[in-house]
Design a protein around this motif. Structure first.
Motif, PDB file in Angstrom:
ATOM      1  N   ALA A 200       0.831  -1.203   0.000  1.00 48.83           N
ATOM      2  CA  ALA A 200       0.000   0.000   0.000  1.00 48.83           C
ATOM      3  C   ALA A 200       0.867   1.254   0.000  1.00 48.83           C
ATOM      4  CB  ALA A 200      -0.925  -0.008   1.216  1.00 48.83           C
ATOM      5  N   LEU A 201       1.885   1.264   0.853  1.00 50.74           N
ATOM      6  CA  LEU A 201       2.785   2.410   0.937  1.00 50.74           C
ATOM      7  C   LEU A 201       3.443   2.680  -0.413  1.00 50.74           C
ATOM      8  CD1 LEU A 201       4.000   4.369   3.105  1.00 50.74           C
ATOM      9  CD2 LEU A 201       5.864   2.746   3.359  1.00 50.74           C
ATOM     10  N   ALA A 202       3.844   1.621  -1.104  1.00 52.13           N
ATOM     11  CA  ALA A 202       4.512   1.766  -2.393  1.00 52.13           C
ATOM     12  C   ALA A 202       3.555   2.268  -3.469  1.00 52.13           C
ATOM     13  CB  ALA A 202       5.121   0.428  -2.817  1.00 52.13           C
ATOM     14  N   GLU A 203       2.355   1.696  -3.550  1.00 50.25           N
ATOM     15  CA  GLU A 203       1.416   2.097  -4.601  1.00 50.25           C
ATOM     16  C   GLU A 203       0.903   3.515  -4.383  1.00 50.25           C
ATOM     17  OE1 GLU A 203       0.780   0.729  -7.363  1.00 50.25           O
ATOM     18  OE2 GLU A 203       1.288  -1.387  -7.187  1.00 50.25           O
ATOM     19  N   VAL A 204       0.793   3.945  -3.142  1.00 53.43           N
ATOM     20  CA  VAL A 204       0.392   5.326  -2.866  1.00 53.43           C
ATOM     21  C   VAL A 204       1.525   6.295  -3.184  1.00 53.43           C
ATOM     22  CG1 VAL A 204      -0.201   6.951  -1.013  1.00 53.43           C
ATOM     23  CG2 VAL A 204      -1.387   4.764  -1.172  1.00 53.43           C
ATOM     24  N   GLY A 205       2.749   5.889  -2.875  1.00 51.80           N
ATOM     25  CA  GLY A 205       3.880   6.791  -3.103  1.00 51.80           C
ATOM     26  C   GLY A 205       4.395   6.796  -4.524  1.00 51.80           C
ATOM     27  N   HIS A 206       4.333   5.644  -5.211  1.00 52.26           N
ATOM     28  CA  HIS A 206       5.013   5.525  -6.503  1.00 52.26           C
ATOM     29  C   HIS A 206       4.185   4.839  -7.583  1.00 52.26           C
ATOM     30  CE1 HIS A 206       8.770   6.613  -4.426  1.00 52.26           C
ATOM     31  NE2 HIS A 206       8.392   5.773  -3.487  1.00 52.26           N
ATOM     32  N   GLY A 207       2.966   4.421  -7.278  1.00 51.08           N
ATOM     33  CA  GLY A 207       2.245   3.582  -8.228  1.00 51.08           C
ATOM     34  C   GLY A 207       0.848   4.036  -8.567  1.00 51.08           C
ATOM     35  N   ALA A 208      -0.068   3.079  -8.574  1.00 47.82           N
ATOM     36  CA  ALA A 208      -1.408   3.304  -9.112  1.00 47.82           C
ATOM     37  C   ALA A 208      -2.263   4.244  -8.285  1.00 47.82           C
ATOM     38  CB  ALA A 208      -2.122   1.953  -9.235  1.00 47.82           C
ATOM     39  N   ALA A 209      -1.942   4.433  -7.008  1.00 47.33           N
ATOM     40  CA  ALA A 209      -2.750   5.291  -6.140  1.00 47.33           C
ATOM     41  C   ALA A 209      -2.041   6.588  -5.783  1.00 47.33           C
ATOM     42  CB  ALA A 209      -3.129   4.535  -4.867  1.00 47.33           C
ATOM     43  N   LYS A 210      -1.037   6.962  -6.557  1.00 41.64           N
ATOM     44  CA  LYS A 210      -0.280   8.174  -6.237  1.00 41.64           C
ATOM     45  C   LYS A 210      -1.211   9.382  -6.219  1.00 41.64           C
ATOM     46  CE  LYS A 210       4.044  10.529  -7.257  1.00 41.64           C
ATOM     47  NZ  LYS A 210       5.286  10.499  -8.036  1.00 41.64           N
ATOM     48  N   GLY A 211      -1.131  10.162  -5.147  1.00 45.43           N
ATOM     49  CA  GLY A 211      -1.967  11.347  -5.011  1.00 45.43           C
ATOM     50  C   GLY A 211      -3.256  11.102  -4.252  1.00 45.43           C
ATOM     51  N   ALA A 212      -3.640   9.825  -4.049  1.00 47.30           N
ATOM     52  CA  ALA A 212      -4.858   9.514  -3.298  1.00 47.30           C
ATOM     53  C   ALA A 212      -4.538   9.428  -1.809  1.00 47.30           C
ATOM     54  CB  ALA A 212      -5.461   8.203  -3.784  1.00 47.30           C
ATOM     55  N   THR A 213      -5.515   9.770  -0.983  1.00 45.73           N
ATOM     56  CA  THR A 213      -5.284   9.766   0.463  1.00 45.73           C
ATOM     57  C   THR A 213      -6.067   8.692   1.204  1.00 45.73           C
ATOM     58  OG1 THR A 213      -7.008  11.439   0.765  1.00 45.73           O
ATOM     59  CG2 THR A 213      -4.740  12.230   0.528  1.00 45.73           C
ATOM     60  N   ASP A 214      -7.098   8.122   0.567  1.00 44.57           N
ATOM     61  CA  ASP A 214      -7.887   7.059   1.189  1.00 44.57           C
ATOM     62  C   ASP A 214      -7.886   5.861   0.244  1.00 44.57           C
ATOM     63  OD1 ASP A 214      -9.076   8.378   3.678  1.00 44.57           O
ATOM     64  OD2 ASP A 214      -9.584   9.815   2.112  1.00 44.57           O
ATOM     65  N   VAL A 215      -7.107   4.848   0.596  1.00 45.64           N
ATOM     66  CA  VAL A 215      -6.789   3.767  -0.339  1.00 45.64           C
ATOM     67  C   VAL A 215      -6.833   2.425   0.378  1.00 45.64           C
ATOM     68  CG1 VAL A 215      -4.997   2.823  -1.863  1.00 45.64           C
ATOM     69  CG2 VAL A 215      -5.276   5.301  -1.664  1.00 45.64           C
ATOM     70  N   VAL A 216      -7.330   1.407  -0.321  1.00 47.64           N
ATOM     71  CA  VAL A 216      -7.191   0.027   0.138  1.00 47.64           C
ATOM     72  C   VAL A 216      -6.381  -0.717  -0.922  1.00 47.64           C
ATOM     73  CG1 VAL A 216      -8.357  -2.130   0.722  1.00 47.64           C
ATOM     74  CG2 VAL A 216      -9.368   0.052   1.411  1.00 47.64           C
ATOM     75  N   TYR A 217      -5.262  -1.272  -0.496  1.00 43.92           N
ATOM     76  CA  TYR A 217      -4.429  -2.099  -1.378  1.00 43.92           C
ATOM     77  C   TYR A 217      -4.712  -3.547  -1.036  1.00 43.92           C
ATOM     78  CZ  TYR A 217      -0.252  -4.502  -3.126  1.00 43.92           C
ATOM     79  OH  TYR A 217       0.605  -5.376  -3.754  1.00 43.92           O
ATOM     80  N   VAL A 218      -5.194  -4.307  -2.006  1.00 45.49           N
ATOM     81  CA  VAL A 218      -5.527  -5.720  -1.792  1.00 45.49           C
ATOM     82  C   VAL A 218      -4.487  -6.579  -2.493  1.00 45.49           C
ATOM     83  CG1 VAL A 218      -7.262  -7.515  -2.087  1.00 45.49           C
ATOM     84  CG2 VAL A 218      -7.973  -5.159  -1.698  1.00 45.49           C
ATOM     85  N   LYS A 219      -3.823  -7.414  -1.718  1.00 44.65           N
ATOM     86  CA  LYS A 219      -2.826  -8.324  -2.292  1.00 44.65           C
ATOM     87  C   LYS A 219      -3.427  -9.725  -2.379  1.00 44.65           C
ATOM     88  CE  LYS A 219       1.897 -10.050  -1.922  1.00 44.65           C
ATOM     89  NZ  LYS A 219       3.171 -10.030  -1.183  1.00 44.65           N
ATOM     90  N   VAL A 220      -3.589 -10.217  -3.615  1.00 45.02           N
ATOM     91  CA  VAL A 220      -4.149 -11.549  -3.847  1.00 45.02           C
ATOM     92  C   VAL A 220      -3.029 -12.422  -4.391  1.00 45.02           C
ATOM     93  CG1 VAL A 220      -6.056 -12.849  -4.852  1.00 45.02           C
ATOM     94  CG2 VAL A 220      -6.294 -10.380  -4.517  1.00 45.02           C
ATOM     95  N   ALA A 221      -2.550 -13.325  -3.568  1.00 46.85           N
ATOM     96  CA  ALA A 221      -1.411 -14.167  -3.961  1.00 46.85           C
ATOM     97  C   ALA A 221      -1.526 -15.497  -3.229  1.00 46.85           C
ATOM     98  CB  ALA A 221      -0.104 -13.440  -3.650  1.00 46.85           C
ATOM     99  N   SER A 222      -0.453 -15.925  -2.558  1.00 42.19           N
ATOM    100  CA  SER A 222      -0.526 -17.162  -1.788  1.00 42.19           C
ATOM    101  C   SER A 222      -1.502 -17.025  -0.629  1.00 42.19           C
ATOM    102  CB  SER A 222       0.860 -17.540  -1.262  1.00 42.19           C
ATOM    103  OG  SER A 222       1.387 -16.491  -0.481  1.00 42.19           O
ATOM    104  N   GLY A 223      -1.760 -15.793  -0.233  1.00 41.71           N
ATOM    105  CA  GLY A 223      -2.785 -15.477   0.760  1.00 41.71           C
ATOM    106  C   GLY A 223      -3.577 -14.280   0.274  1.00 41.71           C
ATOM    107  N   LEU A 224      -4.317 -13.675   1.167  1.00 39.05           N
ATOM    108  CA  LEU A 224      -5.099 -12.490   0.840  1.00 39.05           C
ATOM    109  C   LEU A 224      -4.991 -11.512   1.992  1.00 39.05           C
ATOM    110  CD1 LEU A 224      -7.251 -10.967  -0.895  1.00 39.05           C
ATOM    111  CD2 LEU A 224      -8.990 -12.212   0.406  1.00 39.05           C
ATOM    112  N   GLY A 225      -4.506 -10.317   1.702  1.00 38.86           N
ATOM    113  CA  GLY A 225      -4.393  -9.304   2.746  1.00 38.86           C
ATOM    114  C   GLY A 225      -4.653  -7.931   2.166  1.00 38.86           C
ATOM    115  N   ALA A 226      -4.836  -6.959   3.034  1.00 41.89           N
ATOM    116  CA  ALA A 226      -5.085  -5.595   2.593  1.00 41.89           C
ATOM    117  C   ALA A 226      -4.264  -4.620   3.418  1.00 41.89           C
ATOM    118  CB  ALA A 226      -6.569  -5.256   2.705  1.00 41.89           C
ATOM    119  N   GLY A 227      -3.725  -3.607   2.747  1.00 43.14           N
ATOM    120  CA  GLY A 227      -3.093  -2.480   3.411  1.00 43.14           C
ATOM    121  C   GLY A 227      -4.033  -1.295   3.286  1.00 43.14           C
TER     122      GLY A 227
END
Length: 387
Positions: A200-227
């Protein structure tokens, strides 16, 4: 506790929020810092003044654009000073260790990845990570004495009170403090967080959510978690387990989850679960990469199974979005690259979330891919040594 001590701790937290934003986004106006941190204009002005006085922040000769294209004199920008030395990021996944050494602006100078099963032996994984940091420092031509800090990602929640792993998800890490252990091996400050938070920190700072202040980053991989990022700040919760979306119970009598409960969402949507559902229908050995290729080729069975997983994730996300009202949901992780998954998540959110909540929400793919947690670890290290 003395009131002055509490106020100074709050002030320190707010200073760190400003420096983390500057570390992630580069030079910004004071007005942008107000919007990005959620702090008042007076508080930002005072803290920026403190940081300038201590030499951590400077006003730049460049000027920004007036907010929303307004007229008038463009505002002065403030930026972090460029300190000497470097930082390292360590991304420990269930089946890999990645290490990067970067300068204090976050530019990666050298990087190394190894395939490694880390779950059953945390001590050995940390030994390997420490060796990789030393090799990568050498490859980046950064003397070990110039390493200022390390940011580290682990694939499990950390107890915020003790900084220890207390989940069954990583059996070989129980009661280990990853930051303390890596610090003991390297002799520099180490700051650890879980993979979804750093993604979440990376996508807000350098990726798809840059400039947004209220964000949910969902990681779907070997498990499932959210930042979860609220008001521009990472939200970890009281004990550090905010965002454990994968352990929302969806079936009381469902499969036993690796966390010890039954019927968790993760048991329906993890990569291993999707592979096990699909494998009987295919003669070849399936991997996540191959399944994504089959989806691109239009394979109906793959699209159906992935869409079912997306609907399940989206149903849980709809409730979370009703509560938090985020601007952006970023879907990352190895399986998160699937268009069918995102389409199904979108459909479920539109169906189950409040109409105004769903209408205000963008659901986008992550831009940083498998490197998101590593980029986040580098950002964490830089932010923590910025003040």
């Amino acid at each position: 506790m003395p009131q002055g001590s509490s106020l100074e701790r709050l002030r320190e937290t707010n200073r760190r929020a400003i420096t983390m934003l500057l570390a992630a986004d580069g030079p910004m106006s004071r007005a942008d810092l107000v919007r990005g941190t959620g702090l008042s204009r007076t508080t930002v002005s005072s803290l920026v003044g403190d940081l300038i006085a201590t030499g951590h922040v400077v006003e730049t000769a460049d000027r920004g654009r007036p907010h929303k294209g307004g007229s008038g004199r463009p505002p002065l920008l403030v930026a972090l000073t460029t300190p000497s030395g470097g930082v390292a990021g360590v991304d420990i996944g269930h089946r890999h260790v990645r290490v990067a050494v970067a300068d204090r602006r976050g530019a990666v100078l050298a990087e190394e990845t190894v395939v490694l099963d880390v779950d059953l032996d945390g001590e050995a994984a940390l030994d390997r990570a420490a060796d990789m940091v030393r090799r990568t420092l050498d490859g980046a031509e950064v003397p070990p004495a110039d390493l200022r800090a390390v940011g580290m990602c682990v694939p499990a929640p950390l107890d915020r009170r003790s900084a220890r792993v207390r989940t069954r998800i990583l059996p070989g890490w129980r009661e280990l403090s990853p930051a303390e252990e890596l610090h003991r091996r390297l002799g520099v400050p180490v700051f650890a967080d879980n993979d979804a938070n750093l993604g979440a920190l990376a996508e807000v700072g350098h990726g798809a959510a840059k400039g947004a202040t209220d964000v949910v980053y969902v990681k779907v991989a070997s498990g499932l978690g959210a930042g979860i990022v609220l008001g521009g700040r990472l939200h970890r919760g009281t004990t550090g387990i905010a965002g454990e979306l994968g352990h929302v119970q969806v079936a009381e009598d469902g499969q036993v989850c690796r966390c010890g409960n039954r019927g968790c969402l993760e048991t329906l949507v993890s990569a291993s679960r999707l592979m096990s559902v699909l494998q009987p229908a295919y003669d070849e050995e399936l991997s996540v990469e191959r399944v994504l290729e089959l989806e691109v080729e239009g394979d109906a069975g793959v699209r159906r199974v992935i869409s079912d997983a997306g609907l399940a994730v989206g149903r849980a996300l709809a409730d979370l979005c009703n509560t938090l009202n985020p601007e952006v949901v970023v879907v990352g992780g190895s399986t998160g690259a699937s268009p069918a998954l995102r389409e199904a998540i979108r459909a479920a959110v539109d169906r189950y979330a409040q109409p105004d909540t769903a209408a205000a929400l963008r659901i986008v793919p992550g831009e940083l891919g498998k490197r998101a947690s590593l980029v986040g670890a580098v950002s964490l290290a830089n932010a923590r040594v910025a003040v």
